[in-house]
Design a protein around this motif. Structure first.
Motif, PDB file in Angstrom:
ATOM      1  N   LEU A  77       0.852  -1.190   0.000  1.00 23.89           N
ATOM      2  CA  LEU A  77       0.000   0.000   0.000  1.00 23.89           C
ATOM      3  C   LEU A  77       0.885   1.235   0.000  1.00 23.89           C
ATOM      4  CD1 LEU A  77      -2.541  -0.910   2.834  1.00 23.89           C
ATOM      5  CD2 LEU A  77      -3.013  -0.916   0.381  1.00 23.89           C
ATOM      6  N   ARG A 105     -14.037  -9.125   2.181  1.00 23.04           N
ATOM      7  CA  ARG A 105     -13.614  -9.216   0.781  1.00 23.04           C
ATOM      8  C   ARG A 105     -13.876 -10.606   0.219  1.00 23.04           C
ATOM      9  NH1 ARG A 105      -9.051 -11.369  -1.882  1.00 23.04           N
ATOM     10  NH2 ARG A 105      -8.353 -12.257   0.090  1.00 23.04           N
ATOM     11  N   PRO A 119     -11.834  -8.595  -4.951  1.00 25.17           N
ATOM     12  CA  PRO A 119     -10.595  -8.018  -5.473  1.00 25.17           C
ATOM     13  C   PRO A 119      -9.420  -8.537  -4.643  1.00 25.17           C
ATOM     14  CG  PRO A 119     -11.628  -6.471  -3.995  1.00 25.17           C
ATOM     15  CD  PRO A 119     -12.554  -7.665  -4.089  1.00 25.17           C
ATOM     16  N   ASN A 120      -8.215  -8.141  -5.024  1.00 20.78           N
ATOM     17  CA  ASN A 120      -7.078  -8.503  -4.171  1.00 20.78           C
ATOM     18  C   ASN A 120      -7.183  -7.721  -2.859  1.00 20.78           C
ATOM     19  OD1 ASN A 120      -5.518  -5.981  -4.292  1.00 20.78           O
ATOM     20  ND2 ASN A 120      -5.065  -6.528  -6.392  1.00 20.78           N
ATOM     21  N   SER A 177      -6.455  -3.876  -2.845  1.00 17.22           N
ATOM     22  CA  SER A 177      -7.562  -3.109  -3.437  1.00 17.22           C
ATOM     23  C   SER A 177      -8.744  -3.032  -2.482  1.00 17.22           C
ATOM     24  CB  SER A 177      -8.006  -3.757  -4.751  1.00 17.22           C
ATOM     25  OG  SER A 177      -6.995  -3.638  -5.721  1.00 17.22           O
ATOM     26  N   ARG A 206      -7.924  -0.420   0.213  1.00 11.23           N
ATOM     27  CA  ARG A 206      -8.051   0.949  -0.308  1.00 11.23           C
ATOM     28  C   ARG A 206      -9.527   1.333  -0.469  1.00 11.23           C
ATOM     29  NH1 ARG A 206      -4.175  -1.065  -3.972  1.00 11.23           N
ATOM     30  NH2 ARG A 206      -2.076  -0.363  -3.474  1.00 11.23           N
ATOM     31  N   THR A 207     -10.315   0.422  -1.042  1.00  9.85           N
ATOM     32  CA  THR A 207     -11.740   0.686  -1.247  1.00  9.85           C
ATOM     33  C   THR A 207     -12.455   0.887   0.081  1.00  9.85           C
ATOM     34  OG1 THR A 207     -11.694  -0.622  -3.278  1.00  9.85           O
ATOM     35  CG2 THR A 207     -13.852  -0.200  -2.300  1.00  9.85           C
TER      36      THR A 207
END
Length: 85
Positions: A32, A62, A69-70, A73, A76-77
């Protein structure tokens, strides 16, 4: 209409930094940008959780997504959505 002037953020632009973290007993690496690491650490403190516990919770959410997503990601989202909410 005047054009929007884009300037670098304070401290400039920085690429991702890879850190190792243990999630549910399994070591993993996450890359990140420093601004996201800082936001994630602040979110963990605000939630009263260790960083690894917050990341594990994001990872759990997730994995349950239709098209997960990975992990980077997803983090961050989640951070952007938490900030907007």
């Amino acid at each position: 209409m005047a054009a929007l002037e884009i300037v670098p953020p304070p401290g400039g632009f920085h690429g991702p930094v890879k850190r190792s973290i243990t999630i549910a007993g399994h070591p993993t690496s996450i890359s990140l940008e420093p601004i996201f690491w800082a936001a994630l650490e602040a979110a963990a403190v605000a939630a009263g959780l260790p960083l690894s516990a917050l990341v594990a919770a994001i990872d759990h959410a997730r994995i349950g997504a239709e098209n997960p997503p990975n992990l980077a990601s997803a983090i961050r989202t989640w951070l952007m959505a938490a900030r907007a909410g």
